[in-house]
Design a protein around this motif. Structure first.
Motif, mmCIF file in Angstrom:
data_model
loop_
_atom_site.group_PDB
_atom_site.id
_atom_site.type_symbol
_atom_site.label_atom_id
_atom_site.label_comp_id
_atom_site.label_asym_id
_atom_site.label_seq_id
_atom_site.Cartn_x
_atom_site.Cartn_y
_atom_site.Cartn_z
ATOM 1 N N ILE A 88 -68.803 53.219 81.607
ATOM 2 C CA ILE A 88 -68.902 52.564 80.298
ATOM 3 C C ILE A 88 -69.945 53.282 79.448
ATOM 4 C CG2 ILE A 88 -69.572 50.465 79.050
ATOM 5 C CD1 ILE A 88 -68.546 48.797 81.298
ATOM 6 N N LEU A 89 -69.571 53.564 78.207
ATOM 7 C CA LEU A 89 -70.543 53.994 77.206
ATOM 8 C C LEU A 89 -70.794 52.805 76.294
ATOM 9 C CD1 LEU A 89 -72.234 56.081 75.625
ATOM 10 C CD2 LEU A 89 -70.146 56.736 74.412
ATOM 11 N N ASN A 90 -71.961 52.198 76.424
ATOM 12 C CA ASN A 90 -72.337 51.157 75.470
ATOM 13 C C ASN A 90 -72.825 51.830 74.195
ATOM 14 O OD1 ASN A 90 -72.229 48.360 76.823
ATOM 15 N ND2 ASN A 90 -73.153 49.658 78.393
ATOM 16 N N ILE A 91 -72.437 51.266 73.071
ATOM 17 C CA ILE A 91 -72.757 51.926 71.805
ATOM 18 C C ILE A 91 -73.019 50.859 70.742
ATOM 19 C CG2 ILE A 91 -70.387 52.127 70.860
ATOM 20 C CD1 ILE A 91 -72.813 55.093 71.050
ATOM 21 N N ALA A 92 -73.633 51.272 69.647
ATOM 22 C CA ALA A 92 -73.989 50.328 68.584
ATOM 23 C C ALA A 92 -72.733 49.720 67.950
ATOM 24 C CB ALA A 92 -74.849 51.026 67.538
ATOM 25 N N PHE A 93 -72.958 48.603 67.276
ATOM 26 C CA PHE A 93 -71.882 47.732 66.826
ATOM 27 C C PHE A 93 -70.775 48.455 66.028
ATOM 28 C CE2 PHE A 93 -71.956 42.898 65.719
ATOM 29 C CZ PHE A 93 -70.758 42.741 66.370
ATOM 30 N N ALA A 94 -71.185 49.244 65.047
ATOM 31 C CA ALA A 94 -70.205 49.822 64.119
ATOM 32 C C ALA A 94 -69.599 51.111 64.634
ATOM 33 C CB ALA A 94 -70.875 50.070 62.765
ATOM 34 N N ALA A 95 -69.996 51.531 65.831
ATOM 35 C CA ALA A 95 -69.769 52.925 66.212
ATOM 36 C C ALA A 95 -68.744 53.137 67.317
ATOM 37 C CB ALA A 95 -71.095 53.544 66.642
ATOM 38 N N SER A 154 -65.761 55.766 66.590
ATOM 39 C CA SER A 154 -66.228 57.140 66.414
ATOM 40 C C SER A 154 -66.841 57.681 67.702
ATOM 41 C CB SER A 154 -67.214 57.233 65.250
ATOM 42 O OG SER A 154 -68.096 56.146 65.251
ATOM 43 N N ALA A 155 -67.545 56.833 68.442
ATOM 44 C CA ALA A 155 -68.080 57.299 69.726
ATOM 45 C C ALA A 155 -66.932 57.670 70.663
ATOM 46 C CB ALA A 155 -68.960 56.222 70.361
ATOM 47 N N SER A 185 -64.007 58.739 69.744
ATOM 48 C CA SER A 185 -63.493 60.033 69.269
ATOM 49 C C SER A 185 -64.313 61.166 69.864
ATOM 50 C CB SER A 185 -63.577 60.116 67.737
ATOM 51 O OG SER A 185 -62.783 59.120 67.147
ATOM 52 N N GLY A 186 -65.627 60.959 69.908
ATOM 53 C CA GLY A 186 -66.508 61.975 70.478
ATOM 54 C C GLY A 186 -66.279 62.159 71.968
ATOM 55 N N VAL A 187 -66.087 61.047 72.680
ATOM 56 C CA VAL A 187 -65.813 61.134 74.123
ATOM 57 C C VAL A 187 -64.519 61.922 74.343
ATOM 58 C CG1 VAL A 187 -65.209 59.835 76.207
ATOM 59 C CG2 VAL A 187 -67.045 59.006 74.709
ATOM 60 N N GLN A 229 -64.427 50.539 59.482
ATOM 61 C CA GLN A 229 -64.470 51.865 58.849
ATOM 62 C C GLN A 229 -64.300 52.979 59.879
ATOM 63 O OE1 GLN A 229 -67.691 52.684 56.041
ATOM 64 N NE2 GLN A 229 -67.991 54.651 57.032
ATOM 65 N N ALA A 230 -65.047 52.871 60.970
ATOM 66 C CA ALA A 230 -64.955 53.910 61.999
ATOM 67 C C ALA A 230 -63.568 53.906 62.639
ATOM 68 C CB ALA A 230 -66.028 53.688 63.068
ATOM 69 N N GLU A 240 -65.705 59.969 58.979
ATOM 70 C CA GLU A 240 -65.699 59.291 57.689
ATOM 71 C C GLU A 240 -67.089 58.825 57.260
ATOM 72 O OE1 GLU A 240 -65.149 57.722 60.512
ATOM 73 O OE2 GLU A 240 -66.601 56.157 60.087
ATOM 74 N N ALA A 276 -72.404 59.065 66.148
ATOM 75 C CA ALA A 276 -71.741 58.336 67.243
ATOM 76 C C ALA A 276 -70.808 59.271 68.001
ATOM 77 C CB ALA A 276 -70.963 57.147 66.690
ATOM 78 N N ALA A 277 -70.079 60.106 67.287
ATOM 79 C CA ALA A 277 -69.155 61.036 67.933
ATOM 80 C C ALA A 277 -69.927 62.071 68.755
ATOM 81 C CB ALA A 277 -68.271 61.721 66.898
ATOM 82 N N GLY A 327 -70.907 60.373 71.911
ATOM 83 C CA GLY A 327 -69.755 60.278 72.806
ATOM 84 C C GLY A 327 -69.488 61.602 73.503
ATOM 85 N N TRP A 355 -80.122 55.818 68.635
ATOM 86 C CA TRP A 355 -79.315 55.650 69.853
ATOM 87 C C TRP A 355 -79.295 56.959 70.655
ATOM 88 C CZ3 TRP A 355 -77.231 50.738 70.709
ATOM 89 C CH2 TRP A 355 -76.512 50.605 71.902
ATOM 90 N N HIS A 376 -73.717 53.651 80.620
ATOM 91 C CA HIS A 376 -74.786 54.100 79.728
ATOM 92 C C HIS A 376 -75.211 52.941 78.835
ATOM 93 C CE1 HIS A 376 -74.049 58.752 79.554
ATOM 94 N NE2 HIS A 376 -74.069 58.305 80.794
#
Lengths: 315, 415
Positions: free
Chosen positions: A76-83, A86-87, A89-91, A120-121, B75, B82-83, B86, B112, B229
């Motif tokens: 699991i990648l925990n991430i901030a609320f809005a992200a 996009s996170a 997408s990065g993974v 938005q993301a 965007e 964030a990307a 990731g 973060w 994480h």
């Protein structure tokens, strides 16, 4: 219960097709009757653990358990609320850049993290067609912070920020996602696990952005006893408050029990769903009537989408 | 910017038969070339003036097949970071760039990345924060992220921009560090001003940096070895996680020096200090500057030395980690220190001034704050000459520290 169909007539699975192995381990920190932990269990079995889950702030932040332990038998990648989108997408990009294949990237976000702060993301990822499965488990309010209204809270529902009931209707995120022309959009409900699992598996076979919106009845938030989660979810579907469908490459199809419900006489009155839940206790008859009318209109919209889907299939 | 010589190693042929490869590049293009040579695997970026030409150039490299990277055209800056997080969580080498409002919009994810210890590299073109709108340089954007767990470099010229960007990946990915690195360059003065930049061979950079994805980063996301994480952490464990970041920052000092020394062996351009102390050995007054104006400060010191005034200059290369030991050493002979901040902390004073002052507190030396160049106003050599003269005068008269002095403030237009 027998064989349940999902994805219209395109995909059939039975419980025998699922692995015995558990990916969401017992002893997690969810409330009794929690639909999110049920959903995570189904997701784990659907993808047999071969995925990375991206989780924004939501109930599942707690459910997975505190450091240094975890109930999740998957990364699991925990991430901030809005992200979360996009996170993810990065993974996906990171895995692809390193030639790591056979790993699904899945977002597991609540309705606040999807319909509101994360929209938005999510829209950005969908427009780019990033290779992720985004699952919104929709308990129709900010449950983790204590039942505040979100864009996905239905009309009439009490929350701690709508004491006299929400005055606006639920934001239709799945159809917003369909407008992005992504390869796959589906709705599901925790009470129909094989339908959900089949949709997850179908999404996993496609490239691009896939969106699944999973209705998740929440006992403390919706004010019903914790042994009624499945029943409330079923009634959401059988009254037509929630429709099970999928939109595959632009073709809309109702799935499972929703197929029969285009005919209004087959749908139960929404009152049967509403009366089980304390959050709707203050609704007047006029308000219930208003909501019933809204639901019926929504089904006329689905009828048009079904017709369009049929026409497209015949082309 | 001061004039640079080609690297010694290239002249002497140390480390191979390589020719001096030099291009006339803007600071932004210097970043882009360094990113390409660092074989970044994932780029996620959003346009903002004056950063945009960095990510435009990288997009060109990717589309021309010169850089084999996934380029995510996000965007927003929030999504850009964030990307990158990731991507870094899977072990990929990730890069982004931003400025000013973009950095602030990204801020949650900047923290973060820092607290999550993802070894991302980001170029920040320093730019004032509105309102009123300004596209010119100021350091408040970067310094607002002083405590976010990022290693923060300030570059003086385009050569340093290029060199730092390559070193940044080595530093970030060092297992004793594993923290993200910001390389900052001043808007327009560096970002859009072209000057010669000497570049090593690709082969040399490949030897200098660990192969992307080839190194074994600990704790990456992998279904075969599942771990989480960033899950909820109770007070029982939280402080220890923060302490490890503090320790990594302390480790970074040595790693930065070592990375700069190795880079020097390759190019002849040594960056084996966290500060550059210029004519400080016998200095009565020391001027401290960061970023592009450090070169002008050094020119001023040369001029003042010719006038018989013992002025030295310290350029702070890093703001985090803060070069406490080197700074104390370099200020030994000084009777007075002047810190020129291109930023302001309202209700307190210059941000760098506060850092320097607390570093030197036990020496009881006066540390005078100068506020200059906000919103991109020029800080000229003449300004630094005046600052140097003023400091010498204060030292000679034994005058203690004064309230912050706003350089070239137009009092007459203030109601």
């Amino acid at each position: 219960m027998g064989k349940l169909e999902a994805g219209g007539d395109t995909m059939k699975i039975t419980i025998k097709d699922l692995p015995i192995k558990e990916y969401m381990l017992p002893g997690n920190a969810s409330c009794p009757g929690c639909p999110a932990s049920l959903g995570l269990r189904m997701l784990g079995k659907a993808l047999e653990g071969k995925f990375i889950l991206v989780v924004p702030a939501c109930c599942s932040t707690i459910i997975q358990g505190p450091f240094p332990k975890t109930s999740a038998n998957f990364p699991i990648l925990n991430i901030a609320f809005a992200a979360s989108a996009s996170a993810a997408s990065g993974v996906a990009a990171g895995l692809e850049a390193q030639g790591k294949r056979d790993v699904q990237v899945v977002v597991w976000a609540g309705d606040g993290g999807t319909a509101d702060i994360g929209l938005q993301a999510l829209s950005g990822a969908a427009e780019r067609g990033d290779n992720i499965i985004y699952i919104c488990y929709d308990n129709e309010a900010y449950m983790n912070t204590g039942i505040q209204r979100s864009g996905a809270t239905p009309y009439g529902a009490w929350t701690t920020t709508t004491w006299t009931g929400k005055k606006e209707f639920k934001k239709d995120v799945p159809l917003i996602m369909a407008a992005h022309k992504i390869p796959y959009v589906a709705t599901a409900c925790i009470s129909y696990p094989l339908d959900f699992i089949a949709k997850v598996r179908k999404a996993a076979e496609m490239r691009g952005t896939k969106y699944i919106h999973l209705l998740a009845p929440c006992p403390p938030g919706w004010r019903f006893p914790s042994d009624k989660t499945i029943e409330v979810g079923r009634l959401a579907v059988l009254t037509g408050m929630w429709a099970l469908y999928e939109i595959e490459n632009g073709i809309f199809k109702l799935t499972g029990p929703s197929i029969a419900l285009l005919d209004k006489s087959k749908r139960k009155p929404i009152k049967e769903y509403i009366k089980l839940q304390g959050r709707f206790a203050r609704m007047t008859d006029e308000e219930i009537e208003k909501l019933q009318k809204y639901v019926d209109e929504q089904w006329e919209y689905y009828r048009a989408l079904v017709e369009m889907g049929k026409a497209k299939t015949q082309e | 910017m001061r004039k640079r010589m080609p690297s010694q190693s290239n002249k002497n042929g140390i480390g191979g038969v390589n020719m001096v490869q030099s291009e006339v590049l803007t600071g932004n293009y210097a970043v882009a070339y360094a990113v390409k040579m660092s074989r970044v695997q994932v780029v996620a970026a959003y346009p903002i003036t004056p950063q945009t030409t960095i990510v435009e150039k990288i997009a060109q490299f990717v589309e021309a097949g010169e850089l084999n990277a996934k380029y995510i055209r996000v965007e927003s800056e929030h999504s850009a970071m964030a990307a990158c997080i990731g991507a870094a969580a899977t072990g990929a080498r990730a890069f982004t760039a931003t400025a000013s409002h973009g950095l602030l919009y990204m801020s949650e994810m900047v923290w973060w990345a820092g607290m999550g210890r993802y070894p991302i590299v980001m170029a920040v073109v320093t730019r004032a924060i509105g309102p009123p709108w300004s596209i010119w340089t100021e350091h408040n954007d970067v310094l607002a992220h002083r405590d976010s767990g990022w290693i923060i470099f300030f570059a003086e010229d385009n050569q340093e921009v290029f060199d730092l960007t390559i070193q940044a990946f080595r530093i970030a990915e060092d297992e004793k560090v594993l923290q993200p690195v910001m390389v900052t360059l001043d808007a327009f003065i560096l970002s859009h001003t072209a000057s010669p930049v000497y570049m090593p061979d690709q082969r040399e950079v490949d030897e200098y940096l660990p192969p992307p994805g080839g190194r074994k980063l600990p704790y990456i996301l992998d279904p075969l070895n599942p771990l989480t994480h960033g899950n909820l952490t109770y007070p029982d464990h939280f402080m220890e996680l923060r302490y490890q970041i503090a320790r990594a920052m302390e480790n970074a000092k040595q790693v930065i020096v070592e990375a700069g020394r190795k880079y020097g062996e390759m190019t002849g351009r040594y960056y084996d200090h966290l500060i550059e102390a210029y004519k400080c050995n016998d200095a009565k007054a020391v001027i401290i500057a960061v970023g592009s104006s450090a070169g002008d400060a050094k020119d001023a010191a040369d001029y003042l030395r010719n006038q018989g005034l013992e002025v030295g200059v310290i350029k702070l290369r890093t703001i985090r980690p803060f070069p406490v030991e080197e700074l104390r050493e370099a200020c030994k002979s000084a009777k007075i220190i002047g810190v020129v901040d291109r930023d302001y902390s309202y209700g307190y004073g210059g941000i760098v001034h506060g850092e320097v002052k607390s570093t030197l507190a036990d020496t009881k030396k006066p540390v005078q704050s100068f506020i200059a160049g906000l919103g991109g106003r020029d800080i000229t050599v003449k300004d630094f000459i005046n600052i140097g003269r003023r400091l010498i005068e204060m030292a000679d008269k034994g005058v203690g520290e004064q309230p912050p002095i706003w350089v070239n403030l137009k009092q007459e237009v203030i109601p």
